[in-house]
Scaffold this active site. Structure first.
Site, PDB file in Angstrom:
ATOM      1  N   SER A   1      -0.097  12.922   1.350  1.00  0.00           N
ATOM      2  CA  SER A   1      -0.033  11.508   1.007  1.00  0.00           C
ATOM      3  C   SER A   1      -1.383  10.853   1.305  1.00  0.00           C
ATOM      4  CB  SER A   1       1.110  10.841   1.779  1.00  0.00           C
ATOM      5  OG  SER A   1       1.358   9.550   1.285  1.00  0.00           O
TER       6      SER A   1
ATOM      7  N   HIS B   1       8.656  11.562  -3.070  1.00  0.00           N
ATOM      8  CA  HIS B   1       7.412  11.619  -2.317  1.00  0.00           C
ATOM      9  C   HIS B   1       7.461  12.697  -1.229  1.00  0.00           C
ATOM     10  CE1 HIS B   1       3.576  10.277  -0.907  1.00  0.00           C
ATOM     11  NE2 HIS B   1       4.030   9.921   0.274  1.00  0.00           N
TER      12      HIS B   1
END
Length: 698
Positions: free
Chosen positions: A554, A669
């Site tokens: 991320s 995610h």
């Protein structure tokens, strides 16, 4: 209160001739586009063909799956609901999990008696949906009606449905909030507060809901009335509720920036009052009539990082009470978690990245007493839950070589073990040390090092780091390091490698100042910190000069992307998970606009001046040989756009650099919708590292 995280709405992709000329890989931003998906499948197939044939791959994939599906798991208390404990349980037979409850008394005795409420796998099969569990919000004090959130495929968007806890089924004709980036809470049994992104006019520039409506039972959604609204330039808005003893306090948080929020609370007469709490403070909990917040900036004589209390009754009557100091961290401490039970405030602090737990009570004179809880030193501590009426906190305690133990702790310091996991490997073969590297500006940067005992020759080293958004990286059991890569860390040290967890600036390891030291134009500090750790490993003989691998996920994608483009000669392999890489376009993709407070706004020339110095995608230079890079991500990631990884892979491979690419079609995610996919990824990453930098001292 629970931290409320917003997720993003899909953004339209510009395909103008000018944009295409500037970025020939722009077509890869078409998330579900036929051409883009065809390229993804081609990359996936090439990666699997290259790595799944590595000797030892299948053995490690199977072992990873066994470790991840080990029935000896901690049944964490997701929520204590009166005399019940709720838990979401995942195992080999229930990949998407069971939502279940046990009597609290049996749970505290270490002998829970579970009753399954929802079998998520069975529900998905029956309804023809790939449901992924997003949690439940049950209405106190009866805890009979719950709002269950389910995501199709694991994206941040979900559907919210009303559930009857006693009957064990969804309420026919009950509340249902359709798929969206929802934020929903109970106002009372027959009323919801809903923030829902419904398209144009209802979303902020960042793609989050900007309107909160009050929805009465038995009425159509069209009859819901607006109670609060954020501006288009705000990040978003969300309702929430917290218990203050027997009082339920309903509130709304308007996020005027990623690190700034204005909280309004409903007064007893029904009107809303914006609380005079600094918008940069972190609103954590309420206890004993006090609103508890952590300061990010100084407030009078109160220092950043301190926990303070504001009198709720005074604020709701229109006054601006002076905040009272609850706890001030030392120079080596950072206050990371705060939770409340009916009469006790629980504070988890880091002290040189080791966890400590404190119980605090408000005294009659308004001061706060503090008592340290007797937990294992030099460990990671996490507040796993609380039991309000019993004034009990549940603390998960673990270390890189110590499996998790779940303990119950009361305010007197009495601690009891609820569940202790058995070891999954022989820890006596390994050592763990905390060391400090010195960054370019003289800052001491801590890192944790795990390797086999007695190994003294330089070896291959895997460094995992994050460095952003105030998120501290604390050591956890080696079968779950690094994040979303399962037992990769264990596999690596077993074969003679070194595994390193680096606590670089940008995180929250030492409070607000540690985060601010890598904010916006200071981002280079985090890259320099990672470089310092890598060079320290080489200098001290831990790592070979050609054997340093780096890993980030991320925001960590920015980190490893910048690191590899700035020092391609230093790093020999790179792992980038769900990475953020194109800092020129990030604010126009999915949730990107909400992160300008962290990185800066690339549309402003002054901000692009410093962003352009490190933006990984723009800093790939023709003719430069970059380290082999493994990208892992999910098509369903509606937070960090998959185009970041796709475009970086295309740019690197076009110039002859080795890339490995693995994109799951589901999972969001977090990447991977179930543990079989996590196990596959752990084995692929092990094979990648072994192939590219070897194992042990070879």
């Amino acid at each position: 209160m629970r931290t409320i995280l917003f997720a993003a709405l899909s953004a339209a992709v510009s395909t103008s001739a000018l944009a295409q000329a500037e970025d020939p890989n722009l077509w890869l931003e078409d998330i579900e586009g036929q051409r883009a998906i065809a390229q993804v499948k081609q990359w996936n197939a090439a990666t699997e063909a290259s790595l799944t044939t590595m000797p030892g791959f299948e053995e490690r994939r199977a072992r990873a799956l066994k470790l991840l599906n080990d029935p000896n798991q901690i049944a964490t208390p997701d929520e204590v609901m009166g005399d019940l404990v709720a838990n979401h349980w995942v195992d080999a037979d229930h990949k998407r999990g069971l939502w279940r409850v046990s009597p609290l008394s049996a749970y505290l005795a270490g002998k829970p008696v579970w009753r399954t409420l929802i079998d998520v796998d069975a529900l998905g099969k029956a309804e023809g949906k790939s449901w992924v569990w997003h949690g439940a919000n049950c209405l106190p004090p009866e805890y009979q009606r719950c709002l269950v959130s389910l995501s199709p495929g694991g994206s941040d968007a979900d559907v919210v449905r009303e559930f009857d806890l006693a009957a064990g089924k969804f309420v026919e004709g009950g509340f249902t909030v359709p798929e969206s980036k929802n934020s929903v809470t109970w106002a009372d049994r027959d009323t919801l507060l809903v923030a829902m992104a419904e398209g144009e006019g209802t979303v902020t520039r960042s793609g989050y809901a900007r309107i909160v409506k009050e929805w009465k039972r038995g009425t159509p959604w069209s009859a819901a009335t607006k109670v609060a609204e954020a501006s288009e330039s705000d990040i978003g808005i969300s309702p929430f509720a917290v218990m203050d003893g027997d009082i339920r306090r309903v509130a709304i948080s308007r996020n005027v920036g990623f690190y700034a929020a204005r909280v309004s609370m409903r007064a007893p007469d029904g009107h809303w009052v914006e609380l005079p709490i600094p918008e940069t403070a972190i609103f954590d909990a309420v206890v004993s009539g006090q609103a508890i917040a952590r300061l990010v900036e100084s407030l009078g004589q109160l220092k950043p990082g301190s926990v303070v209390a504001f009198d709720i009754a005074q604020m709701l009557s229109g006054q601006k009470p002076e905040p009272a100091l609850v706890m001030e961290p030392t120079k080596s401490q950072a206050i990371e978690e705060v939770a409340a039970t009916d009469n006790v405030l629980w504070v988890k602090a880091l002290d040189d990245v080791s966890g400590k737990l404190f119980a605090l009570r408000r005294q009659p004179d308004g001061s706060w007493s503090s008592k340290a809880m007797p937990l294992l030193d030099h460990s990671t501590v996490h507040i796993a839950g609380t039991a309000d009426k019993q004034d009990i906190a549940f603390a998960a305690v673990e270390g890189m070589l110590s499996p998790t133990t779940l303990m119950s702790v009361d305010s007197t310091g009495k601690a009891a073990t609820i569940q202790a996991l058995p070891a999954q490997f022989d820890a006596s073969k390994f050592s763990v040390d905390q060391r400090f590297a010195t960054s370019k500006d003289g800052t001491r940067v801590p890192y944790f090092l795990v390797r086999r005992k007695g190994d003294s020759r330089p070896t291959g080293a895997l460094i995992h780091a994050y460095g952003g958004f105030r998120a501290a990286q604390t050591p956890t059991y080696l079968t779950a390091q690094p994040y979303r890569s399962g037992p990769l860390g264990l596999f690596w040290v077993e074969q003679g490698g070194a595994f390193v967890l680096a606590n670089i600036r940008g995180g929250g390891e030492y409070g607000p100042a540690w985060h601010q030291a890598a904010l916006r134009e200071k981002r280079q500090n985090s890259f320099d910190d990672l470089e310092a750790v890598a060079r320290d490993l080489i200098r001290t003989g831990v790592a070979r000069k050609d054997g340093v691998a780096i890993s980030g996920r991320s925001n960590g994608g920015v980190l490893v992307g910048a690191a590899m483009t700035q020092h391609p000669e230093l790093y020999s392999a790179v792992i980038a998970g769900s990475p953020l890489l194109d800092m020129k376009r990030y604010s126009h993709l999915l949730a990107g606009a909400s992160w300008v407070d962290e990185y800066g706004d690339p549309d402003k020339p002054g901000d692009w001046a410093f962003l352009s110095n490190y933006s990984p995608y723009q800093n790939v230079r023709p003719g430069v040989r970059y380290p082999p890079t493994f990208f892992y991500l999910s098509t369903k990631d509606d937070r960090v756009h998959p185009g970041h990884a796709r475009k970086m892979a295309a740019r690197l491979s076009a110039d002859g650099n080795r890339i490995y690419f693995h994109e799951y079609m589901e999972g969001g995610h977090s990447v991977g919708a179930d543990r079989s996919e996590d196990a596959m990824r752990a084995a692929l990453l092990w094979a990648f590292l072994t192939k590219e930098i070897g194992s042990g001292a070879d």
